[in-house]
Write a protein that holds these residues in place. Sequence first.
Motif, PDB file in Angstrom:
ATOM      1  N   GLU A  84      53.585  39.546  26.006  1.00  0.00           N
ATOM      2  CA  GLU A  84      53.261  40.936  25.677  1.00  0.00           C
ATOM      3  C   GLU A  84      52.296  41.593  26.648  1.00  0.00           C
ATOM      4  O   GLU A  84      52.484  42.740  27.035  1.00  0.00           O
ATOM      5  CB  GLU A  84      52.652  41.003  24.268  1.00  0.00           C
ATOM      6  N   VAL A  85      51.274  40.859  27.022  1.00  0.00           N
ATOM      7  CA  VAL A  85      50.176  41.480  27.746  1.00  0.00           C
ATOM      8  C   VAL A  85      50.382  41.433  29.259  1.00  0.00           C
ATOM      9  O   VAL A  85      50.814  40.412  29.800  1.00  0.00           O
ATOM     10  CB  VAL A  85      48.847  40.794  27.371  1.00  0.00           C
ATOM     11  N   LYS A  86      50.071  42.519  29.909  1.00  0.00           N
ATOM     12  CA  LYS A  86      50.202  42.592  31.369  1.00  0.00           C
ATOM     13  C   LYS A  86      48.833  42.829  32.014  1.00  0.00           C
ATOM     14  O   LYS A  86      47.936  43.387  31.386  1.00  0.00           O
ATOM     15  CB  LYS A  86      51.158  43.731  31.765  1.00  0.00           C
ATOM     16  N   GLY A 148      52.893  37.623  37.480  1.00  0.00           N
ATOM     17  CA  GLY A 148      52.944  39.079  37.425  1.00  0.00           C
ATOM     18  C   GLY A 148      51.824  39.706  38.220  1.00  0.00           C
ATOM     19  O   GLY A 148      51.821  40.900  38.475  1.00  0.00           O
ATOM     20  N   THR A 149      50.854  38.877  38.608  1.00  0.00           N
ATOM     21  CA  THR A 149      49.816  39.399  39.478  1.00  0.00           C
ATOM     22  C   THR A 149      50.444  39.600  40.855  1.00  0.00           C
ATOM     23  O   THR A 149      50.998  38.668  41.419  1.00  0.00           O
ATOM     24  CB  THR A 149      48.657  38.397  39.598  1.00  0.00           C
ATOM     25  N   ARG A 150      50.376  40.799  41.315  1.00  0.00           N
ATOM     26  CA  ARG A 150      50.974  41.065  42.621  1.00  0.00           C
ATOM     27  C   ARG A 150      50.267  40.202  43.669  1.00  0.00           C
ATOM     28  O   ARG A 150      49.191  39.657  43.431  1.00  0.00           O
ATOM     29  CB  ARG A 150      50.813  42.536  42.992  1.00  0.00           C
ATOM     30  N   GLY A 151      50.878  40.128  44.809  1.00  0.00           N
ATOM     31  CA  GLY A 151      50.407  39.199  45.847  1.00  0.00           C
ATOM     32  C   GLY A 151      48.967  39.382  46.285  1.00  0.00           C
ATOM     33  O   GLY A 151      48.560  38.863  47.325  1.00  0.00           O
ATOM     34  N   ASP A 152      48.181  40.092  45.494  1.00  0.00           N
ATOM     35  CA  ASP A 152      46.805  40.318  45.941  1.00  0.00           C
ATOM     36  C   ASP A 152      45.867  39.170  45.559  1.00  0.00           C
ATOM     37  O   ASP A 152      44.646  39.280  45.703  1.00  0.00           O
ATOM     38  CB  ASP A 152      46.260  41.650  45.409  1.00  0.00           C
ATOM     39  N   LEU A 157      43.140  30.290  47.706  1.00  0.00           N
ATOM     40  CA  LEU A 157      42.352  30.003  46.517  1.00  0.00           C
ATOM     41  C   LEU A 157      43.242  29.761  45.295  1.00  0.00           C
ATOM     42  O   LEU A 157      42.902  28.966  44.402  1.00  0.00           O
ATOM     43  CB  LEU A 157      41.431  31.205  46.244  1.00  0.00           C
ATOM     44  N   ALA A 158      44.376  30.421  45.295  1.00  0.00           N
ATOM     45  CA  ALA A 158      45.248  30.471  44.113  1.00  0.00           C
ATOM     46  C   ALA A 158      45.505  29.118  43.434  1.00  0.00           C
ATOM     47  O   ALA A 158      45.419  29.029  42.204  1.00  0.00           O
ATOM     48  CB  ALA A 158      46.570  31.150  44.463  1.00  0.00           C
ATOM     49  N   PRO A 159      45.816  28.059  44.187  1.00  0.00           N
ATOM     50  CA  PRO A 159      46.156  26.800  43.523  1.00  0.00           C
ATOM     51  C   PRO A 159      45.019  26.226  42.686  1.00  0.00           C
ATOM     52  O   PRO A 159      45.257  25.412  41.794  1.00  0.00           O
ATOM     53  CB  PRO A 159      46.469  25.851  44.682  1.00  0.00           C
ATOM     54  N   HIS A 160      43.803  26.631  42.987  1.00  0.00           N
ATOM     55  CA  HIS A 160      42.653  26.037  42.301  1.00  0.00           C
ATOM     56  C   HIS A 160      42.131  26.897  41.154  1.00  0.00           C
ATOM     57  O   HIS A 160      41.321  26.437  40.358  1.00  0.00           O
ATOM     58  CB  HIS A 160      41.533  25.785  43.301  1.00  0.00           C
ATOM     59  N   LYS A 203      38.776  39.906  43.216  1.00  0.00           N
ATOM     60  CA  LYS A 203      39.227  41.028  44.039  1.00  0.00           C
ATOM     61  C   LYS A 203      38.411  41.079  45.333  1.00  0.00           C
ATOM     62  O   LYS A 203      38.958  41.223  46.425  1.00  0.00           O
ATOM     63  CB  LYS A 203      39.075  42.328  43.238  1.00  0.00           C
ATOM     64  N   LEU A 204      37.118  40.937  45.178  1.00  0.00           N
ATOM     65  CA  LEU A 204      36.232  40.965  46.349  1.00  0.00           C
ATOM     66  C   LEU A 204      36.588  39.828  47.313  1.00  0.00           C
ATOM     67  O   LEU A 204      36.672  40.021  48.531  1.00  0.00           O
ATOM     68  CB  LEU A 204      34.778  40.814  45.876  1.00  0.00           C
ATOM     69  N   LEU A 205      36.827  38.682  46.743  1.00  0.00           N
ATOM     70  CA  LEU A 205      37.132  37.509  47.569  1.00  0.00           C
ATOM     71  C   LEU A 205      38.467  37.657  48.301  1.00  0.00           C
ATOM     72  O   LEU A 205      38.732  36.924  49.253  1.00  0.00           O
ATOM     73  CB  LEU A 205      37.166  36.250  46.693  1.00  0.00           C
ATOM     74  N   SER A 206      39.284  38.575  47.827  1.00  0.00           N
ATOM     75  CA  SER A 206      40.601  38.730  48.426  1.00  0.00           C
ATOM     76  C   SER A 206      40.567  39.436  49.778  1.00  0.00           C
ATOM     77  O   SER A 206      41.536  39.373  50.539  1.00  0.00           O
ATOM     78  CB  SER A 206      41.516  39.528  47.483  1.00  0.00           C
ATOM     79  N   ILE A 207      39.493  40.110  50.057  1.00  0.00           N
ATOM     80  CA  ILE A 207      39.481  40.862  51.315  1.00  0.00           C
ATOM     81  C   ILE A 207      39.463  39.876  52.486  1.00  0.00           C
ATOM     82  O   ILE A 207      38.788  38.845  52.437  1.00  0.00           O
ATOM     83  CB  ILE A 207      38.310  41.868  51.399  1.00  0.00           C
ATOM     84  N   PRO A 208      40.260  40.188  53.501  1.00  0.00           N
ATOM     85  CA  PRO A 208      40.491  39.276  54.622  1.00  0.00           C
ATOM     86  C   PRO A 208      39.198  38.789  55.269  1.00  0.00           C
ATOM     87  O   PRO A 208      39.087  37.625  55.668  1.00  0.00           O
ATOM     88  CB  PRO A 208      41.294  40.131  55.613  1.00  0.00           C
ATOM     89  N   LEU A 209      38.243  39.676  55.340  1.00  0.00           N
ATOM     90  CA  LEU A 209      36.969  39.335  55.968  1.00  0.00           C
ATOM     91  C   LEU A 209      36.327  38.088  55.348  1.00  0.00           C
ATOM     92  O   LEU A 209      35.624  37.324  56.021  1.00  0.00           O
ATOM     93  CB  LEU A 209      36.008  40.528  55.816  1.00  0.00           C
TER      94      LEU A 209
END
Lengths: 231, 231
Positions: A84-86, A148-152, A157-160, A203-209
């Motif tokens: 149900e939840v997105k 459902g989380t877009r590739g951002d 980090l994702a696997p952990h 989100k912050l950690l996602s920035i390429p820098l």
Amino acid sequence: MTNPDQPAPKGKADETRSRILNAALDLFRRKGFEQSTMREIASEAHVALGNAYYYFDSKEALVMAFYQRAGDEMAPRVEEVLQEVKGLEKRLSAILAVKFEYFEPNRTFLGALLRHAADPEHPLSPFGEETRRIRERDIEFFARAFEGTRGDMPKDLAPHLPKLLWLYQMGLILFWIYDRSPNQRRTTVLREKSLDLLTSTLKLLSIPLLRPMRKRIVELVLAAEGDEAHA
Amino acid sequence: MTNPDQPAPKGKADETRSRILNAALDLFRRKGFEQSTMREIASEAHVALGNAYYYFDSKEALVMAFYQRAGDEMAPRVEEVLQEVKGLEKRLSAILAVKFEYFEPNRTFLGALLRHAADPEHPLSPFGEETRRIRERDIEFFARAFEGTRGDMPKDLAPHLPKLLWLYQMGLILFWIYDRSPNQRRTTVLREKSLDLLTSTLKLLSIPLLRPMRKRIVELVLAAEGDEAHA
DNA sequence: GTCTATATCGGGATAGAC
DNA sequence: GTCTATCCCGATATAGAC
């Protein structure tokens, strides 16, 4: 005499077993884990003491059985909210809501389960080998939260993240057990704020820098896991 | 019962008390906490069982007494390294080194102390009321670690960092208790990497742009503390 | 295999005499 | 402050009924 007419998906044994477990949980809720004796539990379940031990190796095996049952009963509810939840934060929040709602009546004796967190030898340790299957299913739910989380979400980090979220959840539950505020209101606030902070941090950690920073987090997790290959 | 604040004029009572404690710790180290019985401890200390209970309310009170003593004995060592070592990361690392070194021979039974982390009712809980004084002294040491740190520590966050570091330390110790790698090598690596990451994160958080993030962290901590005023 | 009843043990904790 | 005796309860053992 056994009754062969009964449709009985559950046999007599299962019936007795769950009667004992129910009596135990009932007592645990009313008087706490320590205060409830095996003799009481057996008596309440209308079985002999020896019979209670026939089904449960120890008093703590009853808590373990509860943990198992909790996992089984929460699974479909978690499935449901995941349908149900997105949105990542809402999904995580929904999973946590299911758990806290389920555990709520048992808050007072949940400590009996977590009490062995510090004892690696103990079969009931939530980090130990015996609880691995339950833990893994739990972690899998957190993995699903990211669907459902877009590739951002940062790939490295994702696997952990599911494991880390499970740990975060354990921390929240520990806090909750301690929470003496009316209706455990502080935990509710903490859940909201920490989840908010968590998703912001991701989100912050996602920035390429910040790739170097992410790399170090991954290294940290790998070092912690060592060669034991927990997952 | 006994007064922990006093430098203790060593009377006969204190002598007996510490003889019991020493016997207990000795047994705990050799056989572990569970395996050591109060009867053994009493016998080893050449006192009657009842007498052991006269000095220590429970078997676990012995672990508590160890925790107390550990604090007393580590304090001057921590003072020492704080005099000598400069630089935040090195200072934190040095404090942790003192603790891990001190606790090392007792690693196998330290779990008995942490085991009550999940039980708020229990007097021995490291988060509870009874252990507050010990905890506060510990937190104060972490506060001292920031001394000499130039003004680059974010002002808003600063008041909460010692508490958070204490929590971080507890996490490390828990990990250490579980660590089955030879010589607990994984914990050593984890200590290095996590401390490195920690200081980097603090540096990152110091940049003005991240003020909103810092504000949310502070709010989180305040929400967790509630009105209970732990400190 | 499921269940009762009872006896026994080990060990944490307490009471009360001295 | 120290002891002995005792209690309580988790756990095990045993013998037997169905």
